[in-house]
Design a protein around this motif. Structure first.
Motif, PDB file in Angstrom:
ATOM      1  N   GLU A   4      -3.967  -6.261   1.192  1.00  0.00           N
ATOM      2  CA  GLU A   4      -3.292  -5.054   1.660  1.00  0.00           C
ATOM      3  C   GLU A   4      -3.755  -4.677   3.072  1.00  0.00           C
ATOM      4  OE1 GLU A   4      -3.251  -0.442   0.273  1.00  0.00           O
ATOM      5  OE2 GLU A   4      -3.109  -1.945  -1.311  1.00  0.00           O
ATOM      6  N   GLU A   5      -5.055  -4.783   3.302  1.00  0.00           N
ATOM      7  CA  GLU A   5      -5.629  -4.442   4.599  1.00  0.00           C
ATOM      8  C   GLU A   5      -5.133  -5.393   5.683  1.00  0.00           C
ATOM      9  OE1 GLU A   5     -10.127  -4.114   6.332  1.00  0.00           O
ATOM     10  OE2 GLU A   5      -9.769  -3.512   4.254  1.00  0.00           O
ATOM     11  N   SER A   6      -5.107  -6.698   5.395  1.00  0.00           N
ATOM     12  CA  SER A   6      -4.653  -7.666   6.394  1.00  0.00           C
ATOM     13  C   SER A   6      -3.160  -7.511   6.682  1.00  0.00           C
ATOM     14  CB  SER A   6      -4.954  -9.098   5.954  1.00  0.00           C
ATOM     15  OG  SER A   6      -4.226  -9.426   4.803  1.00  0.00           O
ATOM     16  N   ASN A  19      -1.533  -4.663   6.570  1.00  0.00           N
ATOM     17  CA  ASN A  19      -1.421  -3.468   7.411  1.00  0.00           C
ATOM     18  C   ASN A  19      -1.723  -3.788   8.868  1.00  0.00           C
ATOM     19  OD1 ASN A  19      -0.714  -1.844   5.282  1.00  0.00           O
ATOM     20  ND2 ASN A  19      -2.799  -1.128   4.896  1.00  0.00           N
ATOM     21  N   ARG A  46       1.148  -5.785  10.334  1.00  0.00           N
ATOM     22  CA  ARG A  46       2.287  -4.905  10.618  1.00  0.00           C
ATOM     23  C   ARG A  46       2.080  -4.168  11.937  1.00  0.00           C
ATOM     24  NH1 ARG A  46       2.643   0.332   9.941  1.00  0.00           N
ATOM     25  NH2 ARG A  46       0.802   0.364   8.614  1.00  0.00           N
ATOM     26  N   LEU A  47       0.891  -3.626  12.142  1.00  0.00           N
ATOM     27  CA  LEU A  47       0.586  -2.920  13.395  1.00  0.00           C
ATOM     28  C   LEU A  47       0.721  -3.851  14.593  1.00  0.00           C
ATOM     29  CD1 LEU A  47      -2.560  -0.870  12.333  1.00  0.00           C
ATOM     30  CD2 LEU A  47      -0.321   0.054  12.929  1.00  0.00           C
TER      31      LEU A  47
END
Length: 94
Positions: free
Chosen positions: A44-46, A48, A51-52
């Motif tokens: 999930e963190e990667s 995000n 996406r940024l």
């Protein structure tokens, strides 16, 4: 975590050793299942960060350049993120 699940632990004992009742283990597993943990959290963190980076946001650009993301100064410090200092070495004796 044990208090939230309603499990009483004896003092001065490790959590795994102290849990002898199957019901206690089930309660803890049920409580932990409400949280995102381990591989799911990393994924999930990667995603995000990806996406940024794809939308070219300021934070995404900072991630791409491996610079501090949260507004820290970079003129000095930021060594953890930027790596070891490597500059010109003048008149090095052999």
């Amino acid at each position: 975590m044990a208090r939230l699940a309603g499990v009483d632990l004896p003092r001065n004992k490790r959590m795994v050793i102290a849990l002898t009742y199957i019901d206690d283990i089930k309660k803890l597993r049920n409580e932990i299942s409400h949280y995102t943990i381990e591989g799911d959290l990393k994924r999930e963190e990667s995603l995000n960060i990806k996406r940024l980076s794809e939308i070219n946001s300021y934070r995404g650009v900072r991630h791409r350049r491996k610079l501090p993301v949260r507004g820290q100064r970079t003129k000095t410090n930021a060594r953890t993120r930027r790596g070891k200092k490597s500059g010109p070495i003048a008149n090095k004796k052999k």
